[in-house]
Design an enzyme around this catalytic site. Structure first.
Site, PDB file in Angstrom:
ATOM      1  CG  ASP A   1      35.722   0.938  -5.905  1.00 29.23           C
ATOM      2  OD1 ASP A   1      36.674   0.682  -6.663  1.00 29.23           O
ATOM      3  OD2 ASP A   1      35.559   2.056  -5.377  1.00 29.23           O
TER       4      ASP A   1
ATOM      5  CD  GLU B   1      36.724   0.252 -10.497  1.00 29.15           C
ATOM      6  OE1 GLU B   1      35.892   1.078 -10.875  1.00 29.15           O
ATOM      7  OE2 GLU B   1      37.763   0.564  -9.913  1.00 29.15           O
TER       8      GLU B   1
ATOM      9  CG  ASP C   1      35.302   4.082  -1.705  1.00 31.20           C
ATOM     10  OD1 ASP C   1      35.979   4.255  -2.727  1.00 31.20           O
ATOM     11  OD2 ASP C   1      35.605   4.566  -0.601  1.00 31.20           O
TER      12      ASP C   1
END
Length: 164
Positions: free
Chosen positions: A7, A67, A139
Site C-alpha cells: 500500500d 494497489e 497502512d
C-alpha cells in the site's frame, strides 16, 4: 506461495506478507515504512525503495501485489503517490518479482464484500481472515488486504499445474 502486499504512500508505505496454501491463508509479517516529511524527495524515495528491498530479502515472496494509483483532487498529491509507487515497484522489479495491480475498490470488495468499505472495516476483516495478525497500523492492514485480494483474484500458476 508467499505474496507481498503493498500500500504505497510517500508518507507511510504499508506492507504485508501472507502465505497461501490451497485456499488457506496465513499471516507471515507486516509493517510500515514511514518517511520524514522534512527530508528531500530523493531521500524519501530511497527510504521506501531500500525498505521494501529489505522486506523482500527477508521474506522472499513469490510475487507482489500493489494497489493501482488513483487520481486525487490535488494533482501534487497524485504525483507524490505515483513517485512513491514507482520506488516501491522498482524494488520489486530489482528483485525479479512479478507485481499484480488491483484497484482499491476491488481490494475492499474482495476482503470486506463492499467496494466502498472504510479503513476500520478492512482492518476488522484482516483479524477475521488472518487470525492472530496484528497490523502495525492502517497502512499495514491495507497492504495485508491487497495480499489477500491478490490471493483470491490473481491467476495461480501453482494451481494451474494441478488441473487436468
Amino acid at each position: 506461495m508467499i505474496i507481498l502486499g503493498l500500500d504505497p504512500s510517500l508518507s507511510c508505505t504499508g506492507w504485508g506478507v501472507v502465505r497461501v496454501e490451497g485456499v488457506r491463508l496465513s499471516h507471515i509479517a507486516n509493517g510500515q515504512i514511514a518517511t520524514d516529511p522534512k527530508s528531500a524527495m530523493a531521500d524519501r524515495l530511497d527510504a521506501l525503495h531500500s525498505g521494501i528491498a529489505a522486506v523482500i530479502a527477508e521474506h522472499r515472496p513469490d510475487r507482489a501485489a500493489c494497489e493501482e494509483v488513483f487520481a486525487n483532487k490535488n494533482p501534487q498529491s497524485t504525483l507524490k503517490l505515483a513517485q512513491a509507487r514507482g520506488a516501491v515497484l522498482a524494488a520489486c522489479g530489482a528483485a525479479g518479482l512479478a507485481v499484480n495491480e488491483h484497484a482499491a475498490r476491488l481490494v475492499k470488495k474482495a476482503v470486506v464484500g463492499a467496494g466502498g468499505a472504510e479503513k476500520r472495516q478492512v482492518a476488522a476483516m484482516i483479524g477475521v481472515l488472518l487470525p492472530g495478525a496484528k497490523p502495525a497500523g492502517a497502512d499495514a492492514a491495507d497492504a495485508l488486504a491487497v495480499a489477500i485480494a491478490d490471493a483470491h483474484l490473481a491467476p495461480r500458476p501453482d494451481l494451474a499445474k494441478e488441473r487436468p
